[in-house]
Scaffold this motif. Structure first.
Motif, PDB file in Angstrom:
ATOM      1  N   ASN A 168       2.533   2.230  -3.337  1.00 25.07           N
ATOM      2  CA  ASN A 168       1.635   2.923  -4.263  1.00 25.07           C
ATOM      3  C   ASN A 168       1.484   4.386  -3.869  1.00 25.07           C
ATOM      4  O   ASN A 168       1.449   5.268  -4.717  1.00 25.07           O
ATOM      5  CB  ASN A 168       0.254   2.256  -4.272  1.00 25.07           C
ATOM      6  N   LEU A 169       1.405   4.606  -2.562  1.00 26.14           N
ATOM      7  CA  LEU A 169       1.269   5.978  -2.054  1.00 26.14           C
ATOM      8  C   LEU A 169       2.523   6.791  -2.379  1.00 26.14           C
ATOM      9  O   LEU A 169       2.447   7.933  -2.840  1.00 26.14           O
ATOM     10  CB  LEU A 169       1.031   5.934  -0.538  1.00 26.14           C
ATOM     11  N   GLY A 192       1.948   9.819  -9.664  1.00 29.31           N
ATOM     12  CA  GLY A 192       1.153   8.743 -10.265  1.00 29.31           C
ATOM     13  C   GLY A 192       1.546   8.414 -11.700  1.00 29.31           C
ATOM     14  O   GLY A 192       0.875   7.648 -12.361  1.00 29.31           O
ATOM     15  N   ASP A 230       2.682   7.794  -5.943  1.00 30.13           N
ATOM     16  CA  ASP A 230       1.795   8.936  -6.221  1.00 30.13           C
ATOM     17  C   ASP A 230       2.429  10.246  -5.755  1.00 30.13           C
ATOM     18  O   ASP A 230       2.282  11.275  -6.417  1.00 30.13           O
ATOM     19  CB  ASP A 230       0.443   8.742  -5.519  1.00 30.13           C
ATOM     20  N   PRO A 236       5.065   3.721 -11.564  1.00 23.87           N
ATOM     21  CA  PRO A 236       4.961   2.912 -10.345  1.00 23.87           C
ATOM     22  C   PRO A 236       6.302   2.821  -9.623  1.00 23.87           C
ATOM     23  O   PRO A 236       7.352   3.095 -10.216  1.00 23.87           O
ATOM     24  CB  PRO A 236       4.539   1.547 -10.885  1.00 23.87           C
ATOM     25  N   VAL A 279       0.845  -1.206   0.000  1.00 21.99           N
ATOM     26  CA  VAL A 279       0.000   0.000   0.000  1.00 21.99           C
ATOM     27  C   VAL A 279       0.876   1.251   0.000  1.00 21.99           C
ATOM     28  O   VAL A 279       0.637   2.198  -0.757  1.00 21.99           O
ATOM     29  CB  VAL A 279      -0.963  -0.003   1.213  1.00 21.99           C
TER      30      VAL A 279
END
Lengths: 168, 271
Positions: A18-19, A27, A22, A30, A15
């Motif tokens: 991904n944050l 974003g 971003d 990856p 998690v």
């Protein structure tokens, strides 16, 4: 205790990566820290525990990236097994060696992702490889040695230095 | 001999099993598993929790640091509101007229477009699967393959409905295929994602296709209702000797600005 905390830590990792992607790349790209963790585990953990953890991490990636169950499990298990074999026969652990491994597995991973993606459509688009590969592989290569050192610092919590003791 | 290679053999067998699992799942259309739903739901909740302090900091920054120029912005926005209100009045008039005409034609609009409004809570345009997460799931009546649209056009379809959230495959994903038709000359083809945009496959070399022409859903496969706007033709290419034209399509929807979408539910009833 480990069986409870490790899955939670891996879940948190997927998690957070991904944050972070971003925040750092808005974003646009990856940031697959989980691949670095799998490579790290191959250096430090024994085959059974590392294999299980890598496969579980692959399962989490399958769930959270939207790919069908099995794609990331297969990729991470392959990366772990092969790196474990390499790490067992080559005693290199310098920064350049880590960067090379991360680059190599990044290339292989993106190839497999494209291959699996082309299965339903039957069209393998090689030009997409570069698009998928370079935005994420370069940051990973740069981060690789730092992540190794950081995980070495945290490693004692989960006893991941089993392999180091095996060698000596 | 076998004893020596026991470990590699076991590893290859396990790897082979995982490979089989992946290939098997690609060709299977089964409902999302309980564990997968649990992980997706958990990740969305955790992401929301982690996002909260970041959003608060961002808002504080916008409120207090960028106050300069707010008055000008306010004036401009008020003018914009007046203009948009006039525009909305025009649209409403047209909508009412449209409704009356539909009633005359005895078209049951409710059945055709039974929908839910959903908020976009996650965008995965750079992951292997170009998708987004919406805050509506099976508990709200969302099912696999339900079309997702905005007022501008088609966004994609639901591929993974969980309880409270769902993953939507964007039309720009390479695995997305939609039966489409060109609005003016009625040429049919398959719109496939290219990663950044879309392209129409199987447009014959003799078919006349113009740049800027609207591409809408054909409604053949019963996944998407007929007539939803997909995008506009942005480029037409044909190589000497080729059977088909290469037609690129610019999606009508700007995926980077998506906030709210509509999920068309009740697909089974329509079928």
């Amino acid at each position: 205790m480990m069986f409870l905390t490790v899955p939670l830590a891996l879940f948190l990792l997927v998690v957070i990566q991904n944050l972070l992607a971003d925040i750092l790349f808005l974003g646009r790209s990856p940031l697959e820290l989980s691949l670095l963790v799998v490579i790290y585990l191959a250096f430090r953990m024994n085959l059974v525990r590392g294999g299980i953890i890598s496969s579980f991490l692959g399962f989490l990636m399958d769930c959270l990236s939207g790919t069908v169950t099995g794609i990331y499990i297969f990729i991470y298990f392959t990366v772990f097994s092969a790196t474990h074999y390499i790490a067992h026969h080559l005693y290199g652990e310098g920064d350049w060696f880590i960067i090379f491994l991360v680059f190599f597995w990044g290339v292989v991973e993106s190839f497999f992702l494209l291959l699996f993606k082309s299965l339903p459509t039957g069209v393998f688009c090689l030009s997409k490889w570069g698009e998928l590969l370079f935005p994420q592989i370069i940051p990973l290569c740069v981060l690789g040695p730092f992540v190794f050192r950081a995980l070495d610092g945290l490693g004692f919590i989960y006893g991941v230095n089993e392999r180091s003791s095996e060698r000596t | 001999m076998i004893r020596r290679f026991r470990t590699p053999i076991i590893l290859v067998l396990i790897g082979g099993f995982f490979l089989f699992l992946a290939v098997y799942n690609i060709h299977r259309e089964e409902p999302t598993s309980f564990l997968r739903k649990l992980i997706v739901e958990g990740a969305v909740k955790l992401r929301y929790l982690l996002d909260y302090p970041l959003k608060s900091a961002k808002e504080a920054w916008q409120k207090y640091i960028f106050l300069v120029g707010v008055t000008e912005e306010n004036k401009r926005l008020k003018k914009e509101i007046d203009r948009l209100l006039a525009q909305v009045a025009n649209y409403r008039e047209a909508y009412e007229e449209n409704k009356r005409l539909r009633n005359l034609l005895k078209l049951d609009e409710e059945l055709r477009l039974k929908h839910l409004t959903a908020r976009v809570i996650g965008m995965e345009r750079k992951s292997p699967v170009k998708a987004m997460i919406i805050n509506r799931g099976s508990s709200h009546g969302v099912k696999r393959n339900d079309p997702v649209i905005t007022d501008r056009g088609l966004v994609g379809r639901v591929i993974e409905p969980s309880w409270q959230v769902s993953r939507v495959l964007l039309i720009i994903d390479e695995t997305s295929c939609i039966d489409a038709i060109l609005q003016t000359n009625r040429v049919q083809g398959i719109v496939q994602g290219t990663g950044r945009g879309c392209s129409i496959k199987y447009v014959g070399k003799t078919d006349e296709v113009k740049v800027g022409e609207a591409v809408v859903t054909a409604g053949i496969s019963h996944v998407f209702p007929k007539g939803l706007l997909i995008g506009y033709v942005s480029r037409v290419d044909w190589r000497e000797g080729g059977m088909f034209k290469k037609v690129e399509v610019e999606p009508a929807v700007d995926f980077s600005r998506l906030e709210e979408v509509m999920v068309i539910i009740g697909q089974d009833e329509r079928k």
